[in-house]
Design a protein around this motif. Structure first.
Motif, PDB file in Angstrom:
ATOM      1  N   ILE A 168       0.836  -1.207   0.000  1.00  0.00           N
ATOM      2  CA  ILE A 168       0.000   0.000   0.000  1.00  0.00           C
ATOM      3  C   ILE A 168       0.867   1.252   0.000  1.00  0.00           C
ATOM      4  N   LEU A 169       1.890   1.277   0.845  1.00  0.00           N
ATOM      5  CA  LEU A 169       2.758   2.459   0.930  1.00  0.00           C
ATOM      6  C   LEU A 169       3.614   2.625  -0.317  1.00  0.00           C
ATOM      7  N   ALA A 170       4.031   1.521  -0.929  1.00  0.00           N
ATOM      8  CA  ALA A 170       4.784   1.613  -2.182  1.00  0.00           C
ATOM      9  C   ALA A 170       3.900   2.164  -3.290  1.00  0.00           C
ATOM     10  N   PHE A 171       2.652   1.691  -3.375  1.00  0.00           N
ATOM     11  CA  PHE A 171       1.719   2.228  -4.371  1.00  0.00           C
ATOM     12  C   PHE A 171       1.430   3.706  -4.113  1.00  0.00           C
ATOM     13  N   ASP A 172       1.316   4.082  -2.859  1.00  0.00           N
ATOM     14  CA  ASP A 172       1.071   5.484  -2.516  1.00  0.00           C
ATOM     15  C   ASP A 172       2.212   6.366  -3.020  1.00  0.00           C
ATOM     16  N   LEU A 173       3.444   5.959  -2.750  1.00  0.00           N
ATOM     17  CA  LEU A 173       4.594   6.728  -3.223  1.00  0.00           C
ATOM     18  C   LEU A 173       4.676   6.704  -4.746  1.00  0.00           C
ATOM     19  N   ALA A 174       4.423   5.557  -5.346  1.00  0.00           N
ATOM     20  CA  ALA A 174       4.474   5.444  -6.806  1.00  0.00           C
ATOM     21  C   ALA A 174       3.446   6.379  -7.452  1.00  0.00           C
ATOM     22  N   TYR A 175       2.265   6.448  -6.883  1.00  0.00           N
ATOM     23  CA  TYR A 175       1.217   7.319  -7.420  1.00  0.00           C
ATOM     24  C   TYR A 175       1.596   8.800  -7.265  1.00  0.00           C
ATOM     25  N   LYS A 176       2.051   9.155  -6.080  1.00  0.00           N
ATOM     26  CA  LYS A 176       2.374  10.563  -5.815  1.00  0.00           C
ATOM     27  C   LYS A 176       3.594  11.031  -6.590  1.00  0.00           C
ATOM     28  N   ASP A 177       4.567  10.145  -6.791  1.00  0.00           N
ATOM     29  CA  ASP A 177       5.797  10.525  -7.495  1.00  0.00           C
ATOM     30  C   ASP A 177       5.747  10.156  -8.977  1.00  0.00           C
ATOM     31  N   ARG A 178       4.622   9.589  -9.419  1.00  0.00           N
ATOM     32  CA  ARG A 178       4.386   9.249 -10.825  1.00  0.00           C
ATOM     33  C   ARG A 178       5.436   8.296 -11.385  1.00  0.00           C
ATOM     34  N   TRP A 179       5.609   7.167 -10.690  1.00  0.00           N
ATOM     35  CA  TRP A 179       6.545   6.157 -11.150  1.00  0.00           C
ATOM     36  C   TRP A 179       5.993   5.468 -12.389  1.00  0.00           C
ATOM     37  N   SER A 180       6.885   4.874 -13.149  1.00  0.00           N
ATOM     38  CA  SER A 180       6.460   4.049 -14.282  1.00  0.00           C
ATOM     39  C   SER A 180       5.919   2.727 -13.740  1.00  0.00           C
ATOM     40  N   PRO A 181       5.093   2.032 -14.516  1.00  0.00           N
ATOM     41  CA  PRO A 181       4.616   0.715 -14.063  1.00  0.00           C
ATOM     42  C   PRO A 181       5.763  -0.263 -13.802  1.00  0.00           C
ATOM     43  N   LEU A 182       6.799  -0.216 -14.618  1.00  0.00           N
ATOM     44  CA  LEU A 182       7.933  -1.114 -14.435  1.00  0.00           C
ATOM     45  C   LEU A 182       8.698  -0.788 -13.153  1.00  0.00           C
ATOM     46  N   GLY A 183       8.885   0.490 -12.861  1.00  0.00           N
ATOM     47  CA  GLY A 183       9.551   0.895 -11.622  1.00  0.00           C
ATOM     48  C   GLY A 183       8.756   0.467 -10.399  1.00  0.00           C
ATOM     49  N   THR A 184       7.438   0.600 -10.490  1.00  0.00           N
ATOM     50  CA  THR A 184       6.571   0.173  -9.395  1.00  0.00           C
ATOM     51  C   THR A 184       6.659  -1.335  -9.204  1.00  0.00           C
ATOM     52  N   LEU A 185       6.610  -2.066 -10.299  1.00  0.00           N
ATOM     53  CA  LEU A 185       6.705  -3.522 -10.226  1.00  0.00           C
ATOM     54  C   LEU A 185       8.036  -3.958  -9.618  1.00  0.00           C
ATOM     55  N   TRP A 186       9.129  -3.299 -10.008  1.00  0.00           N
ATOM     56  CA  TRP A 186      10.458  -3.612  -9.465  1.00  0.00           C
ATOM     57  C   TRP A 186      10.458  -3.477  -7.951  1.00  0.00           C
ATOM     58  N   VAL A 187       9.890  -2.393  -7.438  1.00  0.00           N
ATOM     59  CA  VAL A 187       9.882  -2.160  -5.992  1.00  0.00           C
ATOM     60  C   VAL A 187       9.015  -3.197  -5.288  1.00  0.00           C
ATOM     61  N   LEU A 188       7.890  -3.561  -5.886  1.00  0.00           N
ATOM     62  CA  LEU A 188       7.014  -4.556  -5.273  1.00  0.00           C
ATOM     63  C   LEU A 188       7.661  -5.942  -5.262  1.00  0.00           C
ATOM     64  N   VAL A 189       8.281  -6.325  -6.352  1.00  0.00           N
ATOM     65  CA  VAL A 189       8.952  -7.623  -6.411  1.00  0.00           C
ATOM     66  C   VAL A 189      10.156  -7.645  -5.467  1.00  0.00           C
ATOM     67  N   ALA A 190      10.848  -6.536  -5.361  1.00  0.00           N
ATOM     68  CA  ALA A 190      12.011  -6.463  -4.468  1.00  0.00           C
ATOM     69  C   ALA A 190      11.624  -6.747  -3.018  1.00  0.00           C
ATOM     70  N   GLY A 191      10.382  -6.429  -2.662  1.00  0.00           N
ATOM     71  CA  GLY A 191       9.919  -6.695  -1.306  1.00  0.00           C
ATOM     72  C   GLY A 191       9.673  -8.162  -1.012  1.00  0.00           C
ATOM     73  N   THR A 192       9.800  -9.013  -2.021  1.00  0.00           N
ATOM     74  CA  THR A 192       9.563 -10.443  -1.826  1.00  0.00           C
ATOM     75  C   THR A 192      10.846 -11.268  -1.812  1.00  0.00           C
ATOM     76  N   ILE A 193      11.973 -10.628  -2.050  1.00  0.00           N
ATOM     77  CA  ILE A 193      13.247 -11.346  -2.129  1.00  0.00           C
ATOM     78  C   ILE A 193      14.152 -10.863  -0.994  1.00  0.00           C
ATOM     79  N   PRO A 194      14.625 -11.786  -0.147  1.00  0.00           N
ATOM     80  CA  PRO A 194      15.468 -11.360   0.978  1.00  0.00           C
ATOM     81  C   PRO A 194      16.647 -10.500   0.526  1.00  0.00           C
ATOM     82  N   PHE A 195      16.894  -9.436   1.256  1.00  0.00           N
ATOM     83  CA  PHE A 195      17.974  -8.467   1.067  1.00  0.00           C
ATOM     84  C   PHE A 195      17.763  -7.522  -0.113  1.00  0.00           C
ATOM     85  N   VAL A 196      16.943  -7.888  -1.088  1.00  0.00           N
ATOM     86  CA  VAL A 196      16.757  -7.043  -2.270  1.00  0.00           C
ATOM     87  C   VAL A 196      15.926  -5.807  -1.936  1.00  0.00           C
TER      88      VAL A 196
END
Length: 105
Positions: free
Chosen positions: A59-87
């Motif tokens: 939710i917080l990543a989407f909030d920042l992505a929306y407010k800062d107008r991230w690309s869909p790929l940048g948003t996806l990268w951040v979301l996937v990174a949250g599922t891999i240890p240390f990434v």
């Protein structure tokens, strides 16, 4: 200069990324206990807690992505990174550099 609404969202995201990053490491340790030492209680306790924390992270990543107008790929990268240890720590640093430099993710 970073607009205040983006800076506030960024600060919330940073805290969530830190908490979820360490939470994921604890979940991996709990999984090692479950599958390596037949001690499933650790996953039974920590798994749902980590799941709830991850939902907040998304939710917080989407909030920042929306407010800062991230690309869909940048948003996806951040979301996937949250599922891999240390990434998630690496992604958080990248987000920090880009947000503070006013570059698009």
């Amino acid at each position: 200069m970073v607009p205040p609404k983006i800076l506030a969202a960024f600060k919330r995201y940073r805290i969530a990324a830190f908490v979820v990053g360490w939470g994921l490491i604890l979940l991996v340790a709990a999984m090692v206990l479950k599958y390596g030492f037949d001690y499933g209680t650790a996953v039974a306790v920590w798994g749902p807690i980590h799941g709830a924390l991850f939902v907040v992270y998304v939710i917080l990543a989407f909030d920042l992505a929306y407010k800062d107008r991230w690309s869909p790929l940048g948003t996806l990268w951040v979301l996937v990174a949250g599922t891999i240890p240390f990434v998630s720590f690496i992604a958080e640093r990248q987000v920090q550099r880009k947000v503070l430099a006013r570059q698009r993710m």
